[in-house]
Design a protein around this motif. Structure first.
Motif, mmCIF file in Angstrom:
data_model
loop_
_atom_site.group_PDB
_atom_site.id
_atom_site.type_symbol
_atom_site.label_atom_id
_atom_site.label_comp_id
_atom_site.label_asym_id
_atom_site.label_seq_id
_atom_site.Cartn_x
_atom_site.Cartn_y
_atom_site.Cartn_z
ATOM 1 N N TYR B 33 -15.058 11.053 -4.629
ATOM 2 C CA TYR B 33 -15.505 9.899 -4.324
ATOM 3 C C TYR B 33 -15.201 8.574 -5.263
ATOM 4 N N LEU B 90 -15.876 3.066 -9.991
ATOM 5 C CA LEU B 90 -16.593 4.721 -10.542
ATOM 6 C C LEU B 90 -16.089 6.278 -9.914
ATOM 7 N N GLY B 101 -25.462 16.543 -5.970
ATOM 8 C CA GLY B 101 -25.742 15.427 -7.275
ATOM 9 C C GLY B 101 -23.869 14.753 -7.562
ATOM 10 N N TYR B 102 -24.075 13.906 -7.869
ATOM 11 C CA TYR B 102 -22.234 13.672 -8.899
ATOM 12 C C TYR B 102 -22.860 13.862 -10.537
ATOM 13 N N PHE B 104 -20.038 11.935 -12.727
ATOM 14 C CA PHE B 104 -19.506 10.348 -12.507
ATOM 15 C C PHE B 104 -18.474 10.539 -14.448
ATOM 16 N N GLY B 105 -17.111 9.899 -13.804
ATOM 17 C CA GLY B 105 -16.345 8.946 -14.580
ATOM 18 C C GLY B 105 -16.789 8.177 -15.773
ATOM 19 N N SER B 106 -16.314 7.661 -16.723
ATOM 20 C CA SER B 106 -16.732 6.597 -17.508
ATOM 21 C C SER B 106 -16.191 5.030 -16.651
#
Lengths: 114, 113
Positions: B33, B90, B101-102, B104-106
């Motif tokens: 995403y 993001l 659930g995701y 995430f990257g930074s």
């Protein structure tokens, strides 16, 4: 369409005090609900999620949330806040199991005072 | 360690230029995403992909494009058609959809100069 509202843009809590962050959703049936936390300049981390069953769910870092169908709410709580809890908190909703992606609220920024 | 990597962390773009943001994951996740975050606006969905070689527009896809040629990669191109591209971007992934659930990257902070 489903949506999620976080009424409080910014909250300040004293260290050691209790915390409650509000989240209201708009959806006819029982949605899937999530709380995420974001430290400044970082990605988001999942705190907890609710799908069904017990309406009080426990998450990481001492957080819990309670699903109240009658109030269309999923508020996040913590009994005693630590300075490291200062961050931005996002509530998110997924309308149904076939939903394609999470829909996020606008977030609540938590400040912790000493 | 498995994770999701976004690069670069900061990116500056001149008006009229296209720019590509990288997102790579080694979690073997099927779904990926892209969200855009603006102050006080929360996260808004740009594009998502549930499987390789397939992707769908999100709520604010205009001015953006993506590709999903490999499972581990989901680059986002911000085109000159995006009128207000300055934002925090993001990327996230999940094993088989949002219920999982995701991760995430930074994030990448894009600034138009």
């Amino acid at each position: 369409a489903q949506s999620v509202t976080q009424p409080d843009i910014h909250i300040t809590v004293s260290e050691g005090a209790s915390l409650e962050l509000r989240c209201n959703y708009s959806y006819g049936a029982t949605p899937y609900l999530f709380w995420y936390v974001q430290s400044p300049g970082q990605g988001l981390q999942l705190l907890l999620k609710y799908f069904s069953g017990d309406t009080l769910v426990q998450g990481i870092k001492g957080f819990e949330a309670e699903f109240k169908r009658s109030q269309s709410s999923f508020n996040l709580r913590k009994p005693s806040v630590h300075w490291s809890d200062a961050a931005e908190y996002f509530c998110a909703v997924l309308a149904n199991q076939a939903g394609t992606a999470l829909i996020f609220g606008k977030g609540t920024t938590l400040s912790v005072s000493s | 360690d498995g994770g999701i990597t976004q690069s670069p962390k900061y990116l500056f773009r001149k008006e009229g230029q296209n720019v590509t943001l990288s997102c790579e994951q080694n979690l073997n996740h099927d779904a990926m995403y892209w969200y855009r975050q603006d102050p006080g606006q929360g996260l808004r969905l740009i594009y998502y992909s549930q499987i390789v070689n397939d992707f769908q527009k999100g709520d604010i896809a205009e001015g953006y494009s993506v590709s999903r040629e490999k499972k581990e990669s989901f680059p986002l191109t911000v085109t000159s058609a995006q009128k207000n591209p300055t934002a925090f971007y993001l990327c996230a992934s999940s094993p088989d959809g949002p219920l999982s659930g995701y991760t995430f990257g930074s994030g990448t902070r894009l600034t138009v100069v």
